[in-house]
Design a protein around this motif. Structure first.
Motif, mmCIF file in Angstrom:
data_model
loop_
_atom_site.group_PDB
_atom_site.id
_atom_site.type_symbol
_atom_site.label_atom_id
_atom_site.label_comp_id
_atom_site.label_asym_id
_atom_site.label_seq_id
_atom_site.Cartn_x
_atom_site.Cartn_y
_atom_site.Cartn_z
ATOM 1 N N ARG A 250 6.652 7.270 9.132
ATOM 2 C CA ARG A 250 7.934 8.087 9.163
ATOM 3 C C ARG A 250 7.728 9.441 9.699
ATOM 4 N N ASP A 251 8.727 10.075 10.228
ATOM 5 C CA ASP A 251 8.631 11.667 10.679
ATOM 6 C C ASP A 251 8.357 12.465 9.542
ATOM 7 N N ALA A 252 9.014 12.061 8.337
ATOM 8 C CA ALA A 252 8.913 13.003 7.126
ATOM 9 C C ALA A 252 9.046 11.892 5.965
ATOM 10 N N TRP A 253 8.222 12.087 4.741
ATOM 11 C CA TRP A 253 8.413 11.224 3.674
ATOM 12 C C TRP A 253 8.733 12.282 2.451
ATOM 13 N N THR A 254 9.927 11.791 1.608
ATOM 14 C CA THR A 254 10.530 12.227 0.362
ATOM 15 C C THR A 254 9.955 11.292 -0.607
ATOM 16 N N VAL A 255 9.972 12.087 -1.636
ATOM 17 C CA VAL A 255 9.380 11.367 -3.051
ATOM 18 C C VAL A 255 10.152 9.774 -3.068
ATOM 19 N N GLU A 256 11.646 9.789 -2.773
ATOM 20 C CA GLU A 256 12.343 8.637 -2.855
ATOM 21 C C GLU A 256 11.740 7.862 -1.758
ATOM 22 N N ASP A 257 11.457 7.930 -0.597
ATOM 23 C CA ASP A 257 11.071 7.250 0.445
ATOM 24 C C ASP A 257 9.772 6.548 -0.050
ATOM 25 N N ILE A 258 8.869 7.417 -0.647
ATOM 26 C CA ILE A 258 7.533 6.827 -1.104
ATOM 27 C C ILE A 258 7.859 5.776 -2.199
ATOM 28 N N ALA A 259 8.500 6.005 -3.295
ATOM 29 C CA ALA A 259 9.030 5.053 -4.301
ATOM 30 C C ALA A 259 9.470 3.945 -3.481
ATOM 31 N N ASP A 260 10.410 4.104 -2.709
ATOM 32 C CA ASP A 260 11.007 2.559 -1.972
ATOM 33 C C ASP A 260 9.935 1.969 -1.425
ATOM 34 N N ALA A 261 8.772 2.455 -0.603
ATOM 35 C CA ALA A 261 8.025 1.763 0.158
ATOM 36 C C ALA A 261 6.936 1.184 -0.891
ATOM 37 N N VAL A 262 6.694 1.918 -1.844
ATOM 38 C CA VAL A 262 5.647 1.201 -2.649
ATOM 39 C C VAL A 262 6.193 0.304 -3.591
ATOM 40 N N GLY A 263 7.534 0.226 -3.807
ATOM 41 C CA GLY A 263 8.307 -0.832 -4.671
ATOM 42 C C GLY A 263 8.773 -1.861 -3.729
ATOM 43 N N GLY A 264 8.640 -1.635 -2.261
ATOM 44 C CA GLY A 264 9.207 -2.476 -1.365
ATOM 45 C C GLY A 264 8.089 -3.282 -0.434
ATOM 46 N N GLU A 265 7.889 -2.494 0.844
ATOM 47 C CA GLU A 265 7.155 -3.220 1.884
ATOM 48 C C GLU A 265 5.596 -3.011 1.460
ATOM 49 N N LEU A 266 5.350 -2.154 0.623
ATOM 50 C CA LEU A 266 3.757 -2.151 0.148
ATOM 51 C C LEU A 266 3.645 -2.832 -1.049
ATOM 52 N N ARG A 267 4.555 -3.600 -1.568
ATOM 53 C CA ARG A 267 4.141 -3.966 -2.782
ATOM 54 C C ARG A 267 3.331 -5.263 -2.796
ATOM 55 N N GLU A 268 3.308 -6.046 -2.026
ATOM 56 C CA GLU A 268 2.375 -7.036 -1.759
ATOM 57 C C GLU A 268 0.882 -6.831 -1.339
ATOM 58 N N ALA A 269 0.923 -5.673 -1.011
ATOM 59 C CA ALA A 269 -0.636 -5.006 -0.719
ATOM 60 C C ALA A 269 -1.275 -4.281 -1.830
ATOM 61 N N LEU A 270 -0.382 -4.101 -2.856
ATOM 62 C CA LEU A 270 -1.082 -3.379 -3.952
ATOM 63 C C LEU A 270 -1.911 -4.338 -4.657
ATOM 64 N N GLU A 271 -3.110 -3.601 -5.182
ATOM 65 C CA GLU A 271 -4.259 -4.496 -5.750
ATOM 66 C C GLU A 271 -4.154 -4.622 -7.228
ATOM 67 N N PRO A 272 -4.580 -5.893 -7.719
ATOM 68 C CA PRO A 272 -4.314 -5.953 -9.182
ATOM 69 C C PRO A 272 -5.320 -5.047 -9.808
ATOM 70 N N PRO A 273 -4.952 -5.210 -11.165
ATOM 71 C CA PRO A 273 -5.985 -4.360 -12.068
ATOM 72 C C PRO A 273 -7.309 -4.692 -11.860
ATOM 73 N N PRO A 274 -8.256 -3.852 -11.918
ATOM 74 C CA PRO A 274 -9.803 -4.368 -11.977
ATOM 75 C C PRO A 274 -10.160 -5.420 -12.799
ATOM 76 N N ALA A 275 -9.533 -5.508 -14.089
ATOM 77 C CA ALA A 275 -10.094 -6.568 -14.910
ATOM 78 C C ALA A 275 -9.575 -7.841 -14.444
ATOM 79 N N ALA A 276 -8.459 -7.954 -13.856
ATOM 80 C CA ALA A 276 -7.964 -9.372 -13.279
ATOM 81 C C ALA A 276 -8.775 -9.926 -12.087
ATOM 82 N N ARG A 277 -9.591 -8.890 -11.648
ATOM 83 C CA ARG A 277 -10.512 -9.387 -10.414
ATOM 84 C C ARG A 277 -11.929 -9.330 -10.604
ATOM 85 N N TRP A 278 -12.143 -9.054 -11.990
ATOM 86 C CA TRP A 278 -13.802 -8.844 -12.198
ATOM 87 C C TRP A 278 -14.427 -10.229 -12.542
ATOM 88 N N LYS A 279 -15.614 -10.407 -11.763
ATOM 89 C CA LYS A 279 -16.409 -11.738 -11.904
ATOM 90 C C LYS A 279 -17.663 -11.256 -12.174
#
Length: 279
Positions: A250-279
């Motif tokens: 984006r040319d500029a990011w507001t707090v709301e823009d970041i919240a929308d991105a993390v909860g939207g387009e980036l949601r599938e890219a978020l990592e699970p909590p470490p305990a869920a992937r510890w082997k």
């Protein structure tokens, strides 16, 4: 088959556990070994065992957490055996504590041994290997780099080992030096002293040793910058930290823009909590 005939290697923290197994296995495949351990008596014991079996080994009882001692360890290999072909940065310490109860003295020790010790030995070895035109560095990391409960200092130290592995692999490739890491699972003194570790005495250090010998040998030519997870029956590659798609612009990011991105387009890219992937 002797995969390390004519090679000379330094193995730190080799007085017991994984390091001892690495030293014995490397020697059994023809390597001359400098057995390092801060407990000099243990280092001498292991070196003596190797010699009694017909191998070549010398002991070193200095701490890798001291830059001068680390450099001296590398020099000793060249003096004793005429060359330096491999370094295994195995020396390490660990302890467990809740985040609010971490001990500053113990945290410092973890960083000095696990991070600075690896850096000091690796940089000293790199100088020698660059002059001779090749060599191998094997760092001993841990799956805790992805986050382990009650082990923030240890996890941080092994994350640092993963990062230096990647950095050195890029810097040293042009000098014919390969740099990899192993993240072993083994029933060692460190594991036995940790009540949170699953009881797995069948996963002995000896079962892990062939992986290190492989990485030290010419069989792994062309393999560099990798972290291999191994426990004797399971082998896999750990992913290094990297940018994940999508990359949003984006040319500029507001707090709301970041919240929308993390909860939207980036949601599938978020990592699970470490305990869920510890082997």
């Amino acid at each position: 088959m002797s995969h390390l005939s004519g090679k000379a290697v330094v193995i730190t923290g080799a007085g017991q556990g994984l390091g001892r197994a690495f030293a014995h296995h490397a020697a059994s495949h023809g390597a001359a070994v400098v057995v390092n351990d801060v407990d000099g008596d243990l280092a001498r014991e292991v070196a003596g065992e190797i010699r009694s079996l017909g191998g070549r080994a010398v002991a070193n009882g200095h701490s890798v957490a001291e830059a001068g001692s680390a450099a001296g360890l590398i020099d000793q290999c060249v003096t004793e055996f005429g060359t330096l072909d491999g370094l295994v940065n195995n020396a390490g310490v660990n302890y467990r504590a809740e985040p609010w109860a971490d001990d500053p003295v113990k945290m410092r020790e973890v960083v000095e041994v696990n991070v600075l010790g690896t850096l000091f030995c690796g940089t000293a070895a790199a100088g020698v290997m660059c002059e001779r035109g090749g060599g191998v560095i094997v760092n001993v990391g841990s799956g805790s780099m992805i986050g382990q409960r009650r082990a923030a200092a240890y996890s941080a130290s092994k994350g640092a080992v993963a990062s230096m592995t990647a950095s050195w692999a890029v810097d040293l490739a042009g000098h014919g030096i390969r740099v990899n890491a192993v993240a072993p699972v083994a029933w060692t003194r460190m594991a036995r002293n940790d009540p949170s570790v699953v009881q797995t005495p069948e996963h002995t250090p000896e079962r892990v040793a062939p992986l290190v010998t492989y990485l030290l040998s010419d069989l792994s030519a062309g393999v560099t910058g990798q972290i291999l997870r191994f426990r004797g029956d399971i082998l896999c590659v750990l992913r290094q930290t990297a940018i994940k798609d999508p990359v949003l612009e984006r040319d500029a990011w507001t707090v709301e823009d970041i919240a929308d991105a993390v909860g939207g387009e980036l949601r599938e890219a978020l990592e699970p909590p470490p305990a869920a992937r510890w082997k």
